[in-house]
Design an enzyme around this catalytic site. Structure first.
Site, PDB file in Angstrom:
ATOM      1  N   ALA A  39       0.804  -1.230   0.000  1.00 46.54           N
ATOM      2  CA  ALA A  39       0.000   0.000   0.000  1.00 46.54           C
ATOM      3  C   ALA A  39       0.833   1.275   0.000  1.00 46.54           C
ATOM      4  CB  ALA A  39      -0.985   0.014   1.169  1.00 46.54           C
ATOM      5  N   LYS A  63       2.091   1.662  -5.252  1.00 50.73           N
ATOM      6  CA  LYS A  63       2.685   1.112  -6.471  1.00 50.73           C
ATOM      7  C   LYS A  63       1.671   0.953  -7.598  1.00 50.73           C
ATOM      8  CE  LYS A  63       4.072  -2.464  -4.369  1.00 50.73           C
ATOM      9  NZ  LYS A  63       3.425  -1.975  -3.109  1.00 50.73           N
ATOM     10  N   GLU A  97       1.249  -6.302 -10.610  1.00 49.09           N
ATOM     11  CA  GLU A  97       1.297  -7.554  -9.854  1.00 49.09           C
ATOM     12  C   GLU A  97       0.068  -8.396 -10.191  1.00 49.09           C
ATOM     13  OE1 GLU A  97       3.676  -7.907  -5.902  1.00 49.09           O
ATOM     14  OE2 GLU A  97       2.061  -6.475  -5.593  1.00 49.09           O
ATOM     15  N   GLU A 114       5.798  -4.051 -11.602  1.00 44.99           N
ATOM     16  CA  GLU A 114       5.343  -3.788 -10.240  1.00 44.99           C
ATOM     17  C   GLU A 114       5.918  -4.888  -9.345  1.00 44.99           C
ATOM     18  OE1 GLU A 114       1.281  -2.999  -7.602  1.00 44.99           O
ATOM     19  OE2 GLU A 114       1.106  -3.556  -9.716  1.00 44.99           O
ATOM     20  N   TYR A 118      -6.359   0.358   4.692  1.00 46.54           N
ATOM     21  CA  TYR A 118      -7.762   0.508   5.087  1.00 46.54           C
ATOM     22  C   TYR A 118      -8.556   1.235   4.007  1.00 46.54           C
ATOM     23  CZ  TYR A 118      -6.132  -0.791   9.766  1.00 46.54           C
ATOM     24  OH  TYR A 118      -5.578  -1.447  10.832  1.00 46.54           O
ATOM     25  N   ARG A 168      -8.037   1.440   0.664  1.00 47.89           N
ATOM     26  CA  ARG A 168      -8.316   0.703  -0.572  1.00 47.89           C
ATOM     27  C   ARG A 168      -9.207  -0.507  -0.332  1.00 47.89           C
ATOM     28  NH1 ARG A 168      -2.407  -1.604  -2.453  1.00 47.89           N
ATOM     29  NH2 ARG A 168      -2.180  -3.364  -1.022  1.00 47.89           N
ATOM     30  N   GLU A 181      -6.396  -8.026   3.060  1.00 51.25           N
ATOM     31  CA  GLU A 181      -5.356  -7.278   3.768  1.00 51.25           C
ATOM     32  C   GLU A 181      -5.835  -6.582   5.037  1.00 51.25           C
ATOM     33  OE1 GLU A 181      -2.712  -6.022  -0.161  1.00 51.25           O
ATOM     34  OE2 GLU A 181      -4.095  -4.574   0.714  1.00 51.25           O
ATOM     35  N   GLU A 215       3.102  11.795   0.891  1.00 49.68           N
ATOM     36  CA  GLU A 215       1.977  12.640   0.474  1.00 49.68           C
ATOM     37  C   GLU A 215       1.165  11.896  -0.577  1.00 49.68           C
ATOM     38  OE1 GLU A 215       1.167  16.891  -1.862  1.00 49.68           O
ATOM     39  OE2 GLU A 215       3.206  16.330  -1.240  1.00 49.68           O
ATOM     40  N   ASP A 216      -0.130  11.842  -0.388  1.00 48.98           N
ATOM     41  CA  ASP A 216      -0.991  11.128  -1.322  1.00 48.98           C
ATOM     42  C   ASP A 216      -0.948  11.798  -2.691  1.00 48.98           C
ATOM     43  OD1 ASP A 216      -2.827   9.314  -2.300  1.00 48.98           O
ATOM     44  OD2 ASP A 216      -4.552  10.507  -1.685  1.00 48.98           O
TER      45      ASP A 216
END
EC number: 2.7.1.74
Length: 265
Positions: free
Chosen positions: A33, A36, A55, A129, A192, A194, A199, A242-243
């Protein structure tokens, strides 16, 4: 350990202009998370001469999320097993099986992509990836150290990994690595956000251990592997705390750094 195969350059057929260009192979590495999947999607749209190999999550989860060349159903998927979920729920039972299959499916997807759309490109770049190296030296080794693989399984896995690389590794050898660097707290928040079901039970401790291994390998460069060329491979580190998913300015900044990095290879 097996000796790594000699490096072999993969050439694509001559372009219409008559130039013959080697495909640059770049691995996108980072914690769970870290961003990528978002990043490789941005890369794919940024340049028509760039392609990505995501992936093969669908292979691991038995989820046919989209129809593309990397996500077709296999015999193991048709059996209905969600191997990723099985590994998270009972790692001491399924870690060896999952890591072996994860690496196998990655090799298969990456080899297939080498014969893809980049054949006509002037300056082709293929982004993976993650790589077969993080499979072994980050994830599988972490599970072994956590005693989720026993000594025999770890020995068999390493022998299998060495053999697979002796057969196919030259075609997957990297020209560079891009490290998406994010602190474990950010990664957990993104887990959390996504909402990937398998996961949701990942503990912070697991992400911290993976972060430490990524830092040792790609930031401090003190992790030793059985592949000598990795000790000197060019690495671009990008801070992704940073998002950037919905931040166009941040995306453009990251792309410019990637272009500059590629120009040095």
């Amino acid at each position: 350990m097996a000796t790594p195969p000699k490096r072999i350059c993969i050439d694509v057929p001559a372009s219409p202009s008559g130039n013959k260009c080697k495909v640059k192979r770049i691995s996108i590495e980072g914690n769970i998370a870290a961003g990528k999947s978002t990043f490789v999607n941005i890369l794919k749209k940024a340049n028509e001469e760039w392609d990505v190999v995501p992936e093969p999550i669908a292979r691991w989860c038995n989820i046919q999320s989209c129809k593309d060349e990397f996500e077709e159903l296999t015999t193991s998927q048709k059996s209905g097993g969600n191997l990723l979920q099985m590994m998270y729920e009972k790692p001491e039972r399924w870690s060896f099986t999952f890591q072996s299959y994860a690496c196998l499916s990655r090799i298969r997807a990456q080899l297939k992509a080498l014969g893809g759309k980049l054949k006509e490109a002037e300056n082709p770049v293929l982004f993976f990836e993650r790589s077969v190296y993080s499979d072994r030296y980050i994830f599988a080794s972490n599970l072994y150290e956590a005693e989720c693989m026993n000594e025999t399984e770890w020995t068999v896995y390493q022998d299998w990994h060495d053999w697979m690389n002796s057969q196919f590794g030259a075609d997957l050898e990297l020209d560079g690595i891009i490290y998406l660097r994010a602190i474990p707290e950010k990664c957990l928040n993104r887990v959390y956000t996504r909402g990937r079901e398998e996961e949701q039970g990942i503990p912070m401790e697991y992400l911290e251990k993976l972060h430490y291994k990524h830092e040792t390998w790609l930031h401090h460069r003190t992790l030793r592997t059985d592949f000598e060329y990795l000790q000197e491979i060019p690495i671009l580190t990008l801070d992704v705390n940073e998002d950037f998913r919905d931040n166009k300015q941040k995306q453009e900044s990251l792309i410019e750094k990637v272009k500059e990095f590629l120009s040095t290879l």
